[in-house]
Design an enzyme around this catalytic site. Structure first.
Site, PDB file in Angstrom:
ATOM      1  N   GLU A 250       0.836  -1.224   0.062  1.00  0.00           N
ATOM      2  CA  GLU A 250      -0.028  -0.054  -0.148  1.00  0.00           C
ATOM      3  C   GLU A 250       0.962   1.155   0.172  1.00  0.00           C
ATOM      4  O   GLU A 250       1.802   1.496   0.828  1.00  0.00           O
ATOM      5  CB  GLU A 250      -0.855  -0.033   1.311  1.00  0.00           C
ATOM      6  CG  GLU A 250      -1.650   1.262   1.203  1.00  0.00           C
ATOM      7  CD  GLU A 250      -2.675   1.482   2.564  1.00  0.00           C
ATOM      8  OE1 GLU A 250      -3.354   2.482   2.763  1.00  0.00           O
ATOM      9  OE2 GLU A 250      -2.677   0.132   3.396  1.00  0.00           O
ATOM     10  N   LYS A 382      -7.833 -15.675  16.070  1.00  0.00           N
ATOM     11  CA  LYS A 382      -8.013 -15.050  14.774  1.00  0.00           C
ATOM     12  C   LYS A 382      -9.410 -15.001  14.380  1.00  0.00           C
ATOM     13  O   LYS A 382      -9.865 -15.043  13.400  1.00  0.00           O
ATOM     14  CB  LYS A 382      -7.421 -16.329  13.757  1.00  0.00           C
ATOM     15  CG  LYS A 382      -6.009 -16.624  13.841  1.00  0.00           C
ATOM     16  CD  LYS A 382      -5.467 -17.860  13.318  1.00  0.00           C
ATOM     17  CE  LYS A 382      -3.884 -18.037  13.583  1.00  0.00           C
ATOM     18  NZ  LYS A 382      -3.504 -19.255  12.958  1.00  0.00           N
ATOM     19  N   ASP A 458       2.316 -14.593  12.434  1.00  0.00           N
ATOM     20  CA  ASP A 458       1.056 -15.077  11.891  1.00  0.00           C
ATOM     21  C   ASP A 458       0.165 -14.002  11.293  1.00  0.00           C
ATOM     22  O   ASP A 458      -0.425 -13.317  12.106  1.00  0.00           O
ATOM     23  CB  ASP A 458       0.409 -15.938  12.879  1.00  0.00           C
ATOM     24  CG  ASP A 458      -0.777 -16.931  12.193  1.00  0.00           C
ATOM     25  OD1 ASP A 458      -1.183 -16.455  11.133  1.00  0.00           O
ATOM     26  OD2 ASP A 458      -1.112 -17.778  12.747  1.00  0.00           O
ATOM     27  N   HIS A 556      -2.516  10.191  -1.414  1.00  0.00           N
ATOM     28  CA  HIS A 556      -2.710   8.910  -1.970  1.00  0.00           C
ATOM     29  C   HIS A 556      -2.784   9.114  -3.487  1.00  0.00           C
ATOM     30  O   HIS A 556      -2.062   8.429  -4.193  1.00  0.00           O
ATOM     31  CB  HIS A 556      -4.168   8.304  -1.641  1.00  0.00           C
ATOM     32  CG  HIS A 556      -4.009   7.609  -0.286  1.00  0.00           C
ATOM     33  ND1 HIS A 556      -3.804   6.143  -0.534  1.00  0.00           N
ATOM     34  CD2 HIS A 556      -4.295   8.046   1.075  1.00  0.00           C
ATOM     35  CE1 HIS A 556      -3.651   5.823   0.843  1.00  0.00           C
ATOM     36  NE2 HIS A 556      -4.119   6.682   1.726  1.00  0.00           N
TER      37      HIS A 556
END
Length: 581
Positions: A250, A382, A458, A556
């Protein structure tokens, strides 16, 4: 073809040893203590235990006689010297040289299990269900496959790939049969191209140590993905400057976080506080009635039983230390949330082993128990869950800073009052209107994900690790800005998993938290959690400033847009289609 990262000789030897042990088990032979001591492990442990007791008894008796006769204890006869040597040898054997794994696994097992015990590190935790698949370590030994009447590795890559594509050769055996992890990935990649009819030429293959992920980080490997790694900083946190690695695709993210780091640095730095550190696992069990399930709940939560439960739990690892057990009933189903410290490891495997030990123990006390699953989602791993947001999981961290008014104006291009108002309306009120769960922030998950990828964490645990509430208030008579981020469930480690990969280990080394902390176990993982919170603080500060100043879209468009002339590309594409027609 020469491969830059072939499987090394040591890895192949380890695999051969595992195969040899498996063959011994399947042939009905007892597991030997070692190649240097070719005796059955059960007999050897009992022998050394007897030697230790006999030598200790003999020496205590002799020294008692010497004390009465006034003879110095250090004056030793030949028999006493032999007894001392025997005692020292038995201690070395029992506590570290050969037998420690066996001794740990031996505790709490029935007589029928003790003669066939194997290395517990190679076992899949067994469930109470007798129909469950056996552990992999006692499965049938792998048989080398033949292709075209010769060993698989003696065939060409194209022939092997065709055999994989047509189902003649299982894809998962390539690393074992070829004994070359890079070649296995190359063959598998070629097989996928044959199966899909699509080219994977742009997927990189060379330049990665595939042996380092074998059996640990990834399976069925066909290449590696390139993710650019940027660096933000220096981040001045707790008096130490850090350069924070961030792996992301990004645009603006690293640049924005870097601007936040600059504002924090020029304002004197940020401070962090570690509130708690404990990983959780919550199995679900079932009884015939809710009253029986409640009996187990009361048993586990009884302070008098906690010491025994902790002893059973802690024998799984020298770092695992049970902190608490919290139980919740749903009808006749009982959910037990075990929480423990795990040193510098993230700790999911560690806590799972400890939980399995407790389940085995509980089965003796409550024989009518039915173990449904070692994970019942009460952990909760998670997944966005209120229990992690309220009670925490992993590392719970708070990070704060006071940003000078001058820095807010010159570096962040906005004002203190604008930031405070925006934070109230966006991060607090807006998130409440949306019914957010742990999402009272601007983009904490952006920074968490980027640092996770760079340091081998993770990625899926970004879900709960990004739980964050960002607060902004006027400080010092309203002139300066107080900002804080509270993150109750940052789940990170500096050993195990992806942290041992070369690139990720380099990023951890840059932060000074690579590997385990020998002086204070757990300190490196805790420091990493603090750094992540500090980076989130910088990211929140910069993005909120861009929103308050109305610069988000402009930045951006500048940093997150392709520089290619899309108009020309479209025009050329239309011309090609016209020619084809």
């Amino acid at each position: 073809m020469d491969h830059p990262y072939p499987c090394d000789e040591k890895s192949c030897m380890i695999f051969s040893d595992k195969q040899a042990n498996t063959k011994r088990m399947k042939s009905g032979k007892l597991l030997l203590a070692s190649d240097a001591l070719p005796l059955p492990v059960g007999l050897t442990n009992k022998l050394f235990l007897c030697i230790f007791c006999a030598a200790s008894y003999f020496l205590l008796g002799r020294w008692s006689d010497k004390k009465k006769a006034g003879i110095p204890l250090h004056s030793l006869s030949l028999l006493e010297i032999i007894a001392v040597i025997a005692q020292i040898s038995s201690i070395i054997y029992l506590w570290g040289f050969f037998g420690i794994v066996y001794v740990q696994g031996y505790i709490g097992k029935g007589e029928d299990e003790r003669e066939t015990i194997i290395d517990t590190s190679m076992m899949v935790p067994a469930m109470s269900n007798p129909s469950a698949d056996p552990p992999r370590s006692v499965s049938a030994p792998h048989t080398k496959l033949l292709l075209n009447d010769q060993m698989l590795r003696e065939n060409s890559n194209e022939d092997i790939a065709h055999a994989v594509a047509t189902g003649k050769v299982p894809s998962y055996v390539l690393e074992k049969d070829l004994a070359d992890c890079c070649r296995a990935a190359s063959v598998r990649k070629l097989a996928v191209e044959m199966m899909t009819g699509r080219s994977l030429e742009s997927l990189p293959l060379i330049g990665f140590d595939y042996a380092s992920v074998l059996g640990q980080c990834c399976e069925m490997v066909i290449g590696h993905i390139q993710i650019p790694v940027g660096v933000a900083g220096p981040l001045l946190l707790d008096g130490i400057e850090y350069m924070v690695p961030m792996a992301t695709t990004e645009g603006c993210l690293v640049a924005s976080t870097n601007r936040g780091c600059k504002a924090i640095l020029l304002s004197g730095g940020a401070n962090s506080i570690l509130l708690q550190d404990g990983m959780t696992r919550a199995p679900v069990v079932r009884f015939a009635s809710a009253s029986r399930a409640a009996e187990l709940k009361f048993f586990l939560e009884n302070a008098e039983n906690l010491e025994t439960i902790a002893m059973v739990f802690n024998k799984s690892s020298r770092f695992a230390r049970l902190q608490s057990v919290q139980c919740s009933l749903a009808g006749r189903n009982l959910y037990m949330r075990f929480k423990c410290s795990t040193g510098d490891a993230m700790g999911m495997n560690m806590v799972s082993k400890g939980v399995q030990n407790v389940l085995d123990y509980v089965q003796h006390v409550f024989p009518d128990i039915e173990i449904v699953s070692i994970s019942g989602n009460y952990c909760s791993d998670k997944k966005a869950a209120a229990i992690n947001w309220v009670q925490g999981r992993g590392k719970s961290v708070v990070c704060e800073a006071v940003i000078n008014e001058e820095i807010v104006q010159k570096v962040l291009k906005t004002s203190v009052s604008a930031l405070v108002e925006l934070n109230n309306l966006k991060n607090l009120t807006g998130s409440a209107v949306a019914g957010a769960l742990g999402g009272f922030n601007a983009h904490a998950s952006n920074i968490v994900s980027a640092v996770f990828l760079a340091t081998g964490q993770d990625p899926a645990q970004n879900v709960e690790s990004s739980h964050c509430i960002t607060l902004m208030e006027p400080a010092r008579n309203g002139r300066d800005l107080y900002i804080s981020v509270t993150m109750p469930s940052v789940e990170v480690g500096t050993v195990g998993g992806g942290t041992q990969l070369a690139s990720q280990a380099a990023c951890l080394n840059m932060l000074g938290v690579k590997g385990a902390n020998m002086e204070s176990p757990g300190a490196n993982a805790q420091r990493l959690a603090r750094i992540i919170a500090g980076a989130v603080l910088a990211g929140e500060l910069s993005l909120m400033s861009a929103l308050a100043a109305g610069h988000l879209v402009k930045s951006h468009m500048k940093y997150n847009r392709s520089t290619k002339n899309m108009t020309n590309l479209v025009h050329d594409s239309l011309k090609e289609k016209a020619k084809a027609v």
